[in-house]
Design an enzyme around this catalytic site. Structure first.
Site, mmCIF file in Angstrom:
data_model
loop_
_atom_site.group_PDB
_atom_site.id
_atom_site.type_symbol
_atom_site.label_atom_id
_atom_site.label_comp_id
_atom_site.label_asym_id
_atom_site.label_seq_id
_atom_site.Cartn_x
_atom_site.Cartn_y
_atom_site.Cartn_z
ATOM 1 N N TYR A 27 0.823 -1.232 0.065
ATOM 2 C CA TYR A 27 0.062 0.088 0.131
ATOM 3 C C TYR A 27 1.008 1.434 -0.160
ATOM 4 O O TYR A 27 0.555 2.244 0.122
ATOM 5 C CB TYR A 27 -0.780 -0.242 0.965
ATOM 6 C CG TYR A 27 -2.008 -1.423 1.423
ATOM 7 C CD1 TYR A 27 -2.599 -1.459 0.620
ATOM 8 C CD2 TYR A 27 -1.071 -2.060 2.913
ATOM 9 C CE1 TYR A 27 -3.719 -2.762 0.973
ATOM 10 C CE2 TYR A 27 -2.284 -2.930 2.886
ATOM 11 C CZ TYR A 27 -3.254 -3.113 2.079
ATOM 12 O OH TYR A 27 -4.112 -4.489 2.266
ATOM 13 N N CYS A 54 14.646 -10.446 -1.319
ATOM 14 C CA CYS A 54 15.179 -10.663 -2.668
ATOM 15 C C CYS A 54 13.719 -9.571 -3.755
ATOM 16 O O CYS A 54 13.523 -10.432 -4.479
ATOM 17 C CB CYS A 54 15.803 -11.502 -3.335
ATOM 18 S SG CYS A 54 17.021 -11.972 -3.114
#
Ligand SMILES: Cc1ncc(COP(=O)(O)O)c(C=O)c1O
Length: 450
Positions: A347, A374
């Site tokens: 968000y 990652c």
């Protein structure tokens, strides 16, 4: 003047959802942050990091403030139910239940956890836009209330409810817009949740003929992390209109559920209403609408999630590597990230952080706090103000009680952190840290591959 983390210490007597740090936060003689009488560095030494730290006092205070405000401002009966999707686990469900709150659940798993935590079935409300037949049957068997979301569900329920009538509420989409992230807006007409109110007559007619479904009330929820008063007040008036109409179809409705959605303070730029003010406004709007409709104020249910639990929790991380990109930024990496707090990457949520053992040190550095996953987007905080730190220092990110653990994942096969509950200098583990063994517990290596 350069500020320090002392600016985040809570003011006396304020509402939990208006504070960045939990209500018991203080700084001890070693300049270290303490919550619930426990210093963060000693908690990390004892329980490891990352670590979710939940302050029992803040959580209970928020629950009490909601309950007391409804009793103070609303002339009818009221029930506050905790929207447990914010953080559903045994200890948190138990604490809110012990404060007299009910629980909103959205899956069989949340339902069984709430029951195991001690919630009474009559005070559990089962939501969801695609409950499975097995989940509906579970709710019926346990005697919970079902908040029916759509036509498929209502038709399925009428075939399941054969032994005795089932209590249901109807979730309707009010068509009320509010200013929050589009992923957490639910009240606009183009939402996957709830019945379309333009078909309300058809819906009420159908229900008036279903003797095995007892429609006890109406529900709506307009979204989450909302700072404005008006949409919630508009909703109250819309719901009283639906409620009056339901009576004209002979439906036995006796309660209105106005949902949750009150915002919380994540940064000093957020200015949510207090719990008391929010309840006062919604109660007044409901009362006024009832008066206009010559209706005795019905039982009202509100179902806050975030504003009950968010500000009671902080996450402690250990700082590891760092990287200077000359003339651009300095990355400071911590031992967690998007797997324990997916809100920034999902968000674009903004957080603050403090160096837990340097609370009064001037914040002279601007850094980017990166997670260890990652994924380049795995950044917890952009432009964080901190004092100079070293690898091994503890970084605390406040306001992580809502939609953090409950949305956590094992991305990159990183075990989910532990959570502890702190109070009066004691810390109790409420969720164990996952182990590497836990990560492969459900994996199978078929015989032919070995
Ligand atoms: C139906 C329903 N009720 C209550 C809530 C809780 O909202 P909040 O955490 O913003 O109070 C939600 C969350 O979006 C919800 O979907």
């Amino acid at each position: 003047m350069t500020s320090s983390a002392l600016q985040y210490l809570p003011a006396r007597g304020s509402a939990p959802n208006q504070e960045i740090l939990p209500l018991t936060a203080r700084v001890n003689d070693q300049d270290s942050l303490e919550i619930g009488g426990c210093s963060i560095d000693s908690l990390v030494q004892k329980h490891g990091s990352p670590l979710y730290i939940v302050d029992e006092v803040t959580l209970r205070t928020a629950a009490q403030q909601y309950k007391q405000a409804w009793q103070k401002y609303y002339p009818g009966e009221s029930l506050v139910i905790y929207a447990s999707k914010a953080w559903n686990c045994l200890a948190i469900c138990h604490i809110v239940t012990s404060e007299g709150l009910g629980i909103d659940v959205v899956s069989g798993g949340e339902l069984l956890t709430a029951l195991q935590a001690g919630a009474k079935p009559q005070q559990i409300y089962f939501h969801g836009n695609n409950k499975g037949v097995n989940e509906l049957q579970l709710a019926i068997d346990k005697g919970c209330n079902i908040v029916v979301d759509n036509w498929w569900e209502i038709e399925t329920l009428s075939t399941l409810a054969t032994a005795q009538p089932v209590s249901i509420m109807l979730r309707l989409t009010p068509g009320i817009e509010c200013h929050t992230h589009e992923y957490i807006r639910t009240g606009h007409l183009d939402s996957k949740f709830g019945f379309d109110p333009t078909r309300i007559d058809e819906l009420f007619t159908y229900l008036s003929k279903q003797t095995q479904l007892r429609c006890i009330g109406l529900h709506a929820h307009i979204g989450s992390q909302i700072f404005e008063q008006q949409p919630h007040q508009d909703l109250a008036a819309v719901m009283v209109g639906w409620f009056t109409k339901a009576h004209t179809y002979g439906l036995p409705v006796s309660e209105i559920n106005v949902g949750g959605g009150l915002g919380v303070k994540y940064t000093e730029n957020d200015d949510p209403q207090s719990i008391d003010t929010w309840v006062q406004g919604v109660a007044a709007a409901l009362e006024a609408a009832c008066k206009e409709a010559s209706l005795t104020p019905p039982r009202v249910i509100s179902e806050p999630g975030r504003s009950l639990v968010a500000n009671s929790c902080v996450t402690a991380y250990t700082i590891g590597s760092n990287k200077e990109v000359p003339g651009i930024r300095r990355y400071l990496a911590v031992d967690g990230g998007m797997s324990d707090n997916p809100r920034p990457i999902t968000y674009q949520s903004v957080y603050r952080c403090v160096a837990a053992t340097k609370m009064s040190a001037p914040c002279t550095e601007i850094v980017t706090v990166a997670g260890k996953h990652c994924e380049s987007g795995d950044v917890l905080i952009h432009n964080a103000s901190l004092p100079p730190t070293q690898p091994g220092d503890i970084l605390v990110v406040p306001v992580t009680g809502a939609y953090n653990y409950s949305m956590a994942s094992n991305y990159n096969r990183i075990p989910r952190p532990a959570a502890v509950l702190v109070k009066d200098g004691n810390s109790d583990v409420i969720i164990d840290r996952e182990t590497y063994a836990d990560l492969v517990k459900h994996d199978q290596l078929p015989e032919r591959l070995r």
